[in-house]
Design an enzyme around this catalytic site. Structure first.
Site, PDB file in Angstrom:
ATOM      1  N   HIS A  35       0.916  -1.245   0.128  1.00  0.00           N
ATOM      2  CA  HIS A  35       0.246   0.048  -0.051  1.00  0.00           C
ATOM      3  C   HIS A  35       0.847   1.303   0.140  1.00  0.00           C
ATOM      4  CE1 HIS A  35      -3.589  -2.384   1.923  1.00  0.00           C
ATOM      5  NE2 HIS A  35      -2.579  -3.055   2.253  1.00  0.00           N
ATOM      6  N   GLU A 117       2.525  -0.606   4.389  1.00  0.00           N
ATOM      7  CA  GLU A 117       2.252   0.614   4.032  1.00  0.00           C
ATOM      8  C   GLU A 117       3.578   1.337   3.429  1.00  0.00           C
ATOM      9  OE1 GLU A 117      -0.362   2.311   3.346  1.00  0.00           O
ATOM     10  OE2 GLU A 117      -2.125   1.267   4.388  1.00  0.00           O
ATOM     11  N   HIS A 156      -2.533  -2.928  -3.305  1.00  0.00           N
ATOM     12  CA  HIS A 156      -3.880  -2.906  -3.045  1.00  0.00           C
ATOM     13  C   HIS A 156      -4.896  -2.711  -3.978  1.00  0.00           C
ATOM     14  CE1 HIS A 156      -6.615  -0.669   0.363  1.00  0.00           C
ATOM     15  NE2 HIS A 156      -7.085  -1.785  -0.120  1.00  0.00           N
TER      16      HIS A 156
END
Length: 180
Positions: A35, A117, A156
């Site tokens: 992500h 992330e 994602h």
């Protein structure tokens, strides 16, 4: 870099959050989802991503944060622009990063995935330090969870098409995979 039996990375900064729960099957970790995030969008090195994952973001701090009120999200790890890795949720637990998602006909990707992330945006180049950290972490994850194979590493955008676009066109998949 090593991952212990609890799913904790030995070299990561540990910031245990409460936005996770138990996985339905502890032995079913088989997908890595990449992500990006920055808060506010496009601004780096702010405290707001940490605040979001820790559940204490001040939604009055920026006009774009209004939609974050009451949101409970997390990632297993966050890789800063400096390459520093922060772990919020042990890999053995289910982080809340994928939302409505599907991979190879199977929904609820949070149940069987790990979410990483990167501090960034869809259009800002990621740093070499981030790629180095992500590559090292990915190697450790593949070693610990052999069901995560190269074909089971996705963005994602791949598991929530039309809803999510990250890690975006700025993510160099070829460069990332070349070091694995």
């Amino acid at each position: 870099m090593k991952i212990n039996s609890f799913g904790v990375v030995d070299t990561a900064i540990q910031r245990p959050c409460t936005h996770f729960d138990e996985r339905p099957n502890d032995d079913d970790i088989s997908l890595l989802v990449i992500h990006n995030i920055s808060l506010p969008a496009g601004q780096f090195a702010t405290p707001f991503v940490d605040d979001l994952f820790m559940g204490c973001i001040d939604c009055q701090a920026h006009p774009s944060f209004a939609d974050l009120a009451g949101l409970r999200v997390s990632a297993h790890c966050f890789i800063k622009r400096s390459g520093e890795i922060v772990q919020y949720v042990p890999f053995s637990k289910r982080a809340w990063h994928a939302g409505r998602s599907e991979f190879l006909g199977r929904s609820q990707c949070n149940d069987f995935s790990i979410g990483i992330e990167l501090e960034g945006t869809d259009t800002s180049a990621y740093t070499q330090k981030q790629y180095n950290a992500l590559q090292s972490l990915t190697k450790a994850l593949i070693n610990k969870y052999p069901a995560i194979t190269r074909s089971r590493i996705v963005g994602h955008c791949h598991i929530a098409p039309g809803r999510k676009t990250d890690p975006g066109d700025s993510f160099d998949w070829k460069h990332y995979f070349a070091a694995l």
